[in-house]
Motif scaffolding. Structure first.
Motif, PDB file in Angstrom:
ATOM      1  N   ASP A  65      -6.221  17.377  40.580  1.00 32.99           N
ATOM      2  CA  ASP A  65      -6.954  16.844  39.425  1.00 32.99           C
ATOM      3  C   ASP A  65      -7.065  17.897  38.318  1.00 32.99           C
ATOM      4  N   ILE A  66      -7.275  19.146  38.692  1.00 29.19           N
ATOM      5  CA  ILE A  66      -7.373  20.221  37.701  1.00 29.19           C
ATOM      6  C   ILE A  66      -6.027  20.429  37.010  1.00 29.19           C
ATOM      7  N   VAL A  67      -4.945  20.382  37.773  1.00 28.66           N
ATOM      8  CA  VAL A  67      -3.613  20.536  37.182  1.00 28.66           C
ATOM      9  C   VAL A  67      -3.335  19.399  36.211  1.00 28.66           C
ATOM     10  N   VAL A  68      -3.716  18.180  36.560  1.00 30.92           N
ATOM     11  CA  VAL A  68      -3.548  17.036  35.652  1.00 30.92           C
ATOM     12  C   VAL A  68      -4.370  17.245  34.384  1.00 30.92           C
ATOM     13  N   LYS A  69      -5.589  17.738  34.539  1.00 31.65           N
ATOM     14  CA  LYS A  69      -6.456  18.000  33.381  1.00 31.65           C
ATOM     15  C   LYS A  69      -5.823  19.049  32.464  1.00 31.65           C
ATOM     16  N   ILE A  70      -5.290  20.122  33.052  1.00 29.01           N
ATOM     17  CA  ILE A  70      -4.635  21.164  32.255  1.00 29.01           C
ATOM     18  C   ILE A  70      -3.422  20.577  31.535  1.00 29.01           C
ATOM     19  N   SER A  71      -2.651  19.754  32.225  1.00 29.53           N
ATOM     20  CA  SER A  71      -1.470  19.130  31.638  1.00 29.53           C
ATOM     21  C   SER A  71      -1.845  18.231  30.467  1.00 29.53           C
ATOM     22  N   GLU A  72      -2.901  17.463  30.630  1.00 25.76           N
ATOM     23  CA  GLU A  72      -3.359  16.592  29.535  1.00 25.76           C
ATOM     24  C   GLU A  72      -3.817  17.407  28.336  1.00 25.76           C
ATOM     25  N   GLU A  73      -4.536  18.500  28.580  1.00 27.63           N
ATOM     26  CA  GLU A  73      -4.972  19.372  27.481  1.00 27.63           C
ATOM     27  C   GLU A  73      -3.769  19.967  26.752  1.00 27.63           C
ATOM     28  N   ALA A  74      -2.759  20.397  27.515  1.00 25.52           N
ATOM     29  CA  ALA A  74      -1.552  20.955  26.902  1.00 25.52           C
ATOM     30  C   ALA A  74      -0.838  19.904  26.055  1.00 25.52           C
ATOM     31  N   SER A  75      -0.785  18.667  26.544  1.00 19.56           N
ATOM     32  CA  SER A  75      -0.144  17.589  25.782  1.00 19.56           C
ATOM     33  C   SER A  75      -0.872  17.323  24.477  1.00 19.56           C
ATOM     34  N   LYS A  76      -2.206  17.359  24.516  1.00 18.59           N
ATOM     35  CA  LYS A  76      -2.989  17.130  23.296  1.00 18.59           C
ATOM     36  C   LYS A  76      -2.752  18.221  22.260  1.00 18.59           C
TER      37      LYS A  76
END
Length: 100
Positions: free
Chosen positions: A71-82
């Motif tokens: 879940d943390i990796v997904v959160k980091i990935s979403e932040e990077a995409s934004k």
């Protein structure tokens, strides 16, 4: 540093990681050892191996379970995409460190 919701005393967990104390349900998120890789999820017991004593890992996140680490990796990935850095999670995290 990203801390999972199940981690109650992050300061104690960090201290134990730094001093090599065993912890049963702690997973860490680190940069991949593979040059083309992004992030890796490792059980904290891996950090007690001789290799990691000689080559310390930079820890980007701490989680109380493997699923929470995902879940943390997904959160980091979403932040990077934004921020327009989709596909470059490692670069995104390095840019965050540069701001501090």
């Amino acid at each position: 540093m990203y801390i999972g919701d199940s981690i109650k005393d992050a300061r104690l967990v960090k201290w134990k990681l730094k001093h090599g104390a065993g912890q049963l349900f702690i997973y860490v998120i680190t940069a991949s050892d593979i040059p083309t890789g992004q992030l890796e999820i490792k059980h904290c017991a891996f950090l007690k191996q001789k290799y990691y004593l000689r080559h310390p890992e930079f820890i980007y996140g701490i989680a109380g379970s493997y699923n929470e680490a995902l879940d943390i990796v997904v959160k980091i990935s979403e932040e990077a995409s934004k921020k327009g850095m989709e596909g470059d999670i490692k670069g995104y995290l390095i840019s965050l460190l540069g701001n501090n």
